[in-house]
Design an enzyme around this catalytic site. Sequence first.
Site, mmCIF file in Angstrom:
data_model
loop_
_atom_site.group_PDB
_atom_site.id
_atom_site.type_symbol
_atom_site.label_atom_id
_atom_site.label_comp_id
_atom_site.label_asym_id
_atom_site.label_seq_id
_atom_site.Cartn_x
_atom_site.Cartn_y
_atom_site.Cartn_z
ATOM 1 N N HIS A 1 24.284 -17.789 -9.283
ATOM 2 C CA HIS A 1 23.606 -18.594 -9.119
ATOM 3 C C HIS A 1 22.175 -18.546 -9.018
ATOM 4 O O HIS A 1 21.221 -17.666 -9.316
ATOM 5 C CB HIS A 1 23.073 -17.057 -7.540
ATOM 6 C CG HIS A 1 22.637 -17.773 -6.363
ATOM 7 N ND1 HIS A 1 23.079 -19.395 -5.422
ATOM 8 C CD2 HIS A 1 21.537 -18.456 -5.856
ATOM 9 C CE1 HIS A 1 22.182 -19.855 -4.248
ATOM 10 N NE2 HIS A 1 21.056 -18.897 -5.234
ATOM 11 N N GLU B 1 23.500 -13.445 -9.049
ATOM 12 C CA GLU B 1 21.986 -14.609 -9.296
ATOM 13 C C GLU B 1 21.021 -14.121 -10.971
ATOM 14 O O GLU B 1 21.709 -13.028 -11.102
ATOM 15 C CB GLU B 1 20.711 -15.069 -7.923
ATOM 16 C CG GLU B 1 19.283 -15.437 -8.762
ATOM 17 C CD GLU B 1 18.782 -16.074 -7.485
ATOM 18 O OE1 GLU B 1 19.001 -15.039 -5.639
ATOM 19 O OE2 GLU B 1 17.633 -17.062 -7.235
ATOM 20 N N ASP C 1 31.574 -12.919 -8.284
ATOM 21 C CA ASP C 1 31.192 -14.414 -9.680
ATOM 22 C C ASP C 1 31.486 -15.545 -9.190
ATOM 23 O O ASP C 1 32.583 -15.813 -9.328
ATOM 24 C CB ASP C 1 32.719 -13.924 -11.394
ATOM 25 C CG ASP C 1 31.525 -15.265 -12.346
ATOM 26 O OD1 ASP C 1 30.784 -15.403 -12.366
ATOM 27 O OD2 ASP C 1 32.335 -15.346 -13.037
ATOM 28 N N ASP D 1 16.579 -20.947 -8.210
ATOM 29 C CA ASP D 1 15.722 -21.254 -7.748
ATOM 30 C C ASP D 1 14.604 -21.550 -9.048
ATOM 31 O O ASP D 1 14.368 -21.166 -9.808
ATOM 32 C CB ASP D 1 15.245 -19.985 -6.588
ATOM 33 C CG ASP D 1 14.175 -19.580 -6.776
ATOM 34 O OD1 ASP D 1 14.189 -18.625 -7.817
ATOM 35 O OD2 ASP D 1 12.904 -18.863 -6.326
HETATM 36 O O1 G3I Z 1 11.112 -2.663 1.308
HETATM 37 C C1 G3I Z 1 12.306 -1.798 1.785
HETATM 38 C C2 G3I Z 1 12.548 -0.638 1.811
HETATM 39 O O2 G3I Z 1 11.134 0.149 2.779
HETATM 40 C C3 G3I Z 1 13.661 0.486 1.875
HETATM 41 O O3 G3I Z 1 13.808 1.519 2.692
HETATM 42 C C4 G3I Z 1 14.896 -0.597 1.299
HETATM 43 C C5 G3I Z 1 16.239 0.032 1.298
HETATM 44 O O4 G3I Z 1 17.185 -0.638 1.368
HETATM 45 O O5 G3I Z 1 14.984 -1.136 1.748
HETATM 46 C C6 G3I Z 1 13.386 -2.390 1.163
HETATM 47 O O6 G3I Z 1 13.916 -4.028 0.868
HETATM 48 C C7 G3I Z 1 14.031 -3.908 -0.067
HETATM 49 C C8 G3I Z 1 13.671 -5.001 -0.722
HETATM 50 O O7 G3I Z 1 14.054 -6.282 -1.898
HETATM 51 C C9 G3I Z 1 12.775 -4.599 -2.047
HETATM 52 O O8 G3I Z 1 12.970 -3.236 -2.116
HETATM 53 C C10 G3I Z 1 15.337 -4.969 0.456
HETATM 54 O O9 G3I Z 1 16.185 -4.843 1.233
HETATM 55 C C11 G3I Z 1 15.614 -6.218 -0.579
HETATM 56 O O10 G3I Z 1 16.794 -7.059 -0.145
HETATM 57 C C12 G3I Z 1 14.576 -6.934 -1.307
HETATM 58 O O11 G3I Z 1 15.832 -7.587 -2.609
HETATM 59 C C13 G3I Z 1 14.527 -7.967 -2.554
HETATM 60 C C14 G3I Z 1 15.574 -10.174 -2.439
HETATM 61 O O12 G3I Z 1 14.911 -10.971 -2.848
HETATM 62 C C15 G3I Z 1 15.722 -10.441 -0.868
HETATM 63 O O13 G3I Z 1 14.008 -10.122 -0.482
HETATM 64 C C16 G3I Z 1 14.926 -8.350 -4.493
HETATM 65 O O14 G3I Z 1 14.586 -6.689 -4.945
HETATM 66 C C17 G3I Z 1 14.132 -9.470 -5.214
HETATM 67 O O15 G3I Z 1 15.530 -9.320 -6.347
HETATM 68 C C18 G3I Z 1 14.941 -10.648 -4.623
HETATM 69 O O16 G3I Z 1 14.660 -11.821 -5.853
HETATM 70 C C19 G3I Z 1 14.779 -13.488 -5.790
HETATM 71 C C20 G3I Z 1 13.503 -13.697 -5.138
HETATM 72 O O17 G3I Z 1 13.662 -13.547 -3.289
HETATM 73 C C21 G3I Z 1 13.711 -15.534 -4.859
HETATM 74 N N1 G3I Z 1 14.234 -15.169 -6.186
HETATM 75 C C22 G3I Z 1 15.872 -15.457 -6.430
HETATM 76 C C23 G3I Z 1 15.164 -13.385 -6.382
HETATM 77 C C24 G3I Z 1 15.882 -13.028 -7.068
HETATM 78 O O18 G3I Z 1 18.124 -13.305 -6.137
HETATM 79 O O1 9MR Z 2 19.300 -19.977 -3.639
HETATM 80 C C1 9MR Z 2 17.793 -19.146 -2.758
HETATM 81 C C2 9MR Z 2 17.863 -17.929 -3.940
HETATM 82 O O2 9MR Z 2 17.286 -17.957 -4.983
HETATM 83 C C3 9MR Z 2 17.966 -16.669 -3.743
HETATM 84 O O3 9MR Z 2 17.303 -15.197 -4.171
HETATM 85 C C4 9MR Z 2 17.519 -16.160 -2.118
HETATM 86 C C5 9MR Z 2 17.000 -15.156 -1.371
HETATM 87 O O4 9MR Z 2 16.303 -15.722 -0.671
HETATM 88 O O5 9MR Z 2 17.775 -17.804 -0.561
HETATM 89 C C6 9MR Z 2 18.668 -18.878 -1.740
HETATM 90 O O6 9MR Z 2 18.613 -19.267 -0.882
HETATM 91 C C7 9MR Z 2 20.037 -19.174 -0.369
HETATM 92 C C8 9MR Z 2 18.591 -18.958 1.356
HETATM 93 O O7 9MR Z 2 18.097 -18.332 1.821
HETATM 94 C C9 9MR Z 2 20.417 -19.754 2.551
HETATM 95 N N1 9MR Z 2 20.984 -20.918 2.399
HETATM 96 C C10 9MR Z 2 21.550 -20.999 0.728
HETATM 97 C C11 9MR Z 2 21.206 -20.697 -0.334
HETATM 98 C C12 9MR Z 2 21.349 -20.841 -1.421
HETATM 99 O O8 9MR Z 2 22.380 -22.044 -1.922
#
Ligand code: G3I
Ligand code: 9MR
Length: 598
Positions: free
Chosen positions: A527, A578, A569, A215
């Site tokens: 992604h 991603e 993939d 993103d």
């Molecule tokens: O905080 C809870 C914790 O209490 C629990 O014990 C644990 C069990 O699995 O989960 C924890 O939450 C997790 C959180 O990361 C912190 O570790 C969520 O399940 C997990 O889904 C979450 O994943 C993050 C994801 O965003 C969704 O929020 C990833 O670490 C993070 O790298 C990813 O980052 C995204 C950005 O939002 C948007 N840009 C892209 C990026 C990469 O995908």
């Molecule tokens: O593209 C987004 C990615 O960078 C984020 O890690 C992810 C989780 O926050 O969300 C992706 O966006 C998706 C959105 O959450 C739901 N609709 C589809 C999007 C990807 O095409």
Amino acid sequence: MKRLFTLSLVASAITLSACGGGSSGTTQAPPTNTPAPTTPAQPAPTVPPPPTVNTTDTLIKVNQVGYLPSANKIAVVPDNQAREFSVVNTANDTVVMSGTLSDAQTWAEADQSVRLADFSQLNIEGEYVIRVEGVADSLPIKINDNAYLSAHDAALKAYYFNRASTELLVEHAGEWRRPAGHPDTNVRVHASAASATRPEGTVISAPKGWYDAGDFNKYIVNSGISTYTLLAAYERFTDFYATRDIGIPESGNTSPDLLDEIKWNLDWMLAMQDPTDGGVYHKLTTLRFAGTRMPHEATAQRYVVQKGTGAALNFAAVMATASRVYGSLAGMTDLAAQYRQAAVLAWRWAQDNDNVVYRQPSDVQTGEYGDSRFDDEFTWASAELYLLTEEAQYLTSFKQYFAQPRTPFWQETAALGYMSLLQHGETLLSNADYTEIQTRFTALADSIVDQHQASAYSVAMTQNDFVWGSNSVALNKAMILLAQNSHVSDAKYKTAASNLVDYILGKNPTDYSFVTGNGVKTPMDPHHRQSAADTVAAPIPGFVVGGPQPGRQDNCSYPSNLPATTYLDDYCSFSTNEVTINWNAPFVFATAALQSSN
Ligand code: G3I
Ligand code: 9MR
């Protein structure tokens, strides 16, 4: 969809996959002002998991990029009747080594029964394959003095490819050249960030920085840990970086390319601080994720959103580190002073606001990067500020919080402060304090070594590590081990670390090298909006993809539901495929460490 080839049974299955929900790379993305249909961070409860698929396959798993001659070298061999292996020089088809396979063990995370072929004693540069009766020869193995160099450079160059607010010229970006996107000179203050001096709607300018990932948004805490990790690589492998030329616009000036690249992000981070009170906005973002388009085509309004304790402390730690690093260079005194002042102001804000949790506003749907515990951020920031200022107040705070070091990631940062103190704090701290820091850090590193030694796959990855961004768990463990190795030189740390890097580069149950463009079978459809929306078949090289994890937050159809094989993939798979700046940073660190200690 730009997949060019498939190599294994797993990959063939992937070719048939499709997204079960959300959008995919093949469909037209919604316009940026269309609300995103799902809450991305949550698992998808409506989709029942597929039955467990036994993914045991017939390929020998090796690092597809290269092994240093002196490295511990392990191939993972599917269990069959064979008990011996040989290593064959591909130049003349002669056996250069033979050995006995280890006993079979099952790696539950992948449901595979495997044996290990240890060919560490082979230390002559060349190209080889591992041969085991009843199994196809392994992919080519390269033993080379510069094994990690090109992958390292590509991973560092990936930051340049994710630069906001600038055109990527053909002389630096080649076929991935593109127009400038996101000038970020017209950013509005979101209601959640409004203050007396900057009411809602105030326009601020906060250009540059790196796009977070696939993103285009810019998030302080994730950009902060990435920036620190790169600064730490510079501090520990300074000589290595003195000569790296990665072909960015600043190459050829007087400062190392790594520091030029880092400064691109620091310039942006500085603008995320409210100069009136020192508070730091959590992120600069659109309200919703953009569609699958190029940066210059994604023009929705951007906002700075809510100040918080996590952002302020992360910012303070990074700015203090930056002040230390840039202050050591000729001609950088003013810049170092600016970073120092920014760090101190952010720290003061955090002291006055020590529990402001980031709460995603209802109209904002982009990445959350939320956190509700700040003892580890206080630990990290106070460590960096103490090293920089040598003022007793920061040592007092450090000892007050003193969170345990754990494998770091954006939400868990204490170990970063330990790393800095171990490298720079020995003369500043009392013996007792330094020893305690060292003891705790050693316990963390040793626990990772234990995982390595207990692993059927010879990799320090356990079930709990297969989370979103699992590859960065592997790489941050490698960083801890390699930092430890520079203080307590013991082969066990480097062995566990290089096997984690081998895992990333192909010695894993998916048979992928998880770094785009580096390896034989690499992600072709990450992604990553730029890679998906441009006209180039191959993705931008040098990006580490997230890696396997069974959460399926994107509703794509996976060929397995096992922790270590739930990987796809496909652009659809933002939960495993991603790319993100904080996943690349420990790869840069680890490959720099291994290469420069060669
Ligand atoms: O905080 C809870 C914790 O209490 C629990 O014990 C644990 C069990 O699995 O989960 C924890 O939450 C997790 C959180 O990361 C912190 O570790 C969520 O399940 C997990 O889904 C979450 O994943 C993050 C994801 O965003 C969704 O929020 C990833 O670490 C993070 O790298 C990813 O980052 C995204 C950005 O939002 C948007 N840009 C892209 C990026 C990469 O995908
Ligand atoms: O593209 C987004 C990615 O960078 C984020 O890690 C992810 C989780 O926050 O969300 C992706 O966006 C998706 C959105 O959450 C739901 N609709 C589809 C999007 C990807 O095409």
